[in-house]
Design a protein around this motif. Structure first.
Motif, mmCIF file in Angstrom:
data_model
loop_
_atom_site.group_PDB
_atom_site.id
_atom_site.type_symbol
_atom_site.label_atom_id
_atom_site.label_comp_id
_atom_site.label_asym_id
_atom_site.label_seq_id
_atom_site.Cartn_x
_atom_site.Cartn_y
_atom_site.Cartn_z
ATOM 1 N N THR A 80 0.948 -1.261 0.079
ATOM 2 C CA THR A 80 0.091 -0.183 0.002
ATOM 3 C C THR A 80 0.685 1.049 0.039
ATOM 4 N N GLY A 113 -9.827 -4.443 -9.011
ATOM 5 C CA GLY A 113 -10.856 -3.344 -8.028
ATOM 6 C C GLY A 113 -12.260 -3.688 -8.693
ATOM 7 N N ASP A 142 -3.960 -8.553 -3.671
ATOM 8 C CA ASP A 142 -3.955 -7.756 -2.814
ATOM 9 C C ASP A 142 -5.062 -6.481 -3.130
ATOM 10 N N LYS A 143 -5.343 -6.133 -4.240
ATOM 11 C CA LYS A 143 -6.012 -5.171 -4.606
ATOM 12 C C LYS A 143 -7.549 -5.656 -4.584
ATOM 13 N N ARG A 146 -8.531 -5.539 -0.815
ATOM 14 C CA ARG A 146 -8.546 -3.951 -0.406
ATOM 15 C C ARG A 146 -10.099 -3.605 -0.924
#
Length: 245
Positions: A80, A113, A142-143, A146
């Motif tokens: 991040t 995303g 990881d995206k 998140r």
């Protein structure tokens, strides 16, 4: 205290940045207090917590194995832009059989995303299960994690071959809805049945034609302005909330 980025543990954590490393270990990384809390409250197993040297660790996390690291080391493993100084290694949760009246099927969505947002919206809309088809971006990217804001910990998610899954769902009396444009009805003019599996496709090419051919209903969202199309995560939200009546 781990002080060197060349430490073996640091090397192992960094391998989790890649899908290959995640698959080999059956684990993945999460970062930040919000995701930590969502994981802690779920049935997923936290293997260890990684915390920067000057970060106060909540009492509720002290039951887990903890590794203290320097700021430089944490920056090395962080993915991040503004690290909060806390991360964790979490074990992948092998999901059980798909259950529920409303199931979301994802065919080759590529953008992390978009996938994370779809999962978050599915959780909010009360969708019972999500199935990721082959070719969809890795759930543990990881995206994706998140963007899901921790919803991956709250809704059953499986990875399957949709061409094999759809016939099984039909045998179990699910009506297959596919989001597409050709030969489609306006979604809000299609009557709802008791059990529905909704299929959403790739951002550019849409749903696999073989899957479209297996549909019971082909539905579309009307475009009233000049936009060519809707983002897949927005379309997913509209259709999922309609399914819930």
């Amino acid at each position: 205290m781990i002080t060197s980025i060349k430490n073996d543990k640091v090397k192992e954590w960094k391998k989790l940045h890649k899908r290959k490393g995640r698959i080999q270990t059956g684990t993945f990384l999460i970062e930040g207090f919000h995701l930590m809390e969502e994981a802690r409250k779920s049935s997923w197993k936290i293997r260890e917590i990684i915390v920067e040297e000057d970060i106060d660790l909540p009492i509720s996390y002290e039951a887990f194995p903890v590794e203290r690291v320097t700021r430089a080391v944490f920056k090395e493993i962080s993915q991040t832009e503004s690290p909060q100084g806390i991360a964790a290694v979490v074990e992948m949760n092998r999901q059980s059989k798909v259950i529920g009246e409303h199931i979301l099927l994802i065919d080759s969505v590529q953008d992390p995303g978009n996938l994370g947002t779809i999962i978050r919206t599915a959780d909010a809309a009360g969708i019972d299960s999500v199935i990721l088809g082959r070719g969809t971006v890795d759930l543990y990217n990881d995206k994706v994690i998140r963007a899901s804001q921790g919803s991956i910990f709250h809704i059953p998610i499986n990875v399957e071959d949709l061409l094999e899954t759809i016939p099984r769902l039909k045998e179990d009396n699910y009506e297959i809805w596919v989001s597409a444009l050709k030969n489609a009805q306006k979604y809000n003019e299609v009557p709802l049945s008791n059990k529905i599996a909704l299929v959403l496709g790739n951002e550019g090419s849409g749903v696999n034609p073989a899957i479209i051919n297996s549909a019971d209903k082909i539905v579309k969202i009307p475009i009233y302005g000049k936009a060519e199309s809707l983002n897949v995560s927005i379309a997913a939200g509209i259709l999922m909330y309609y399914l819930k009546g």
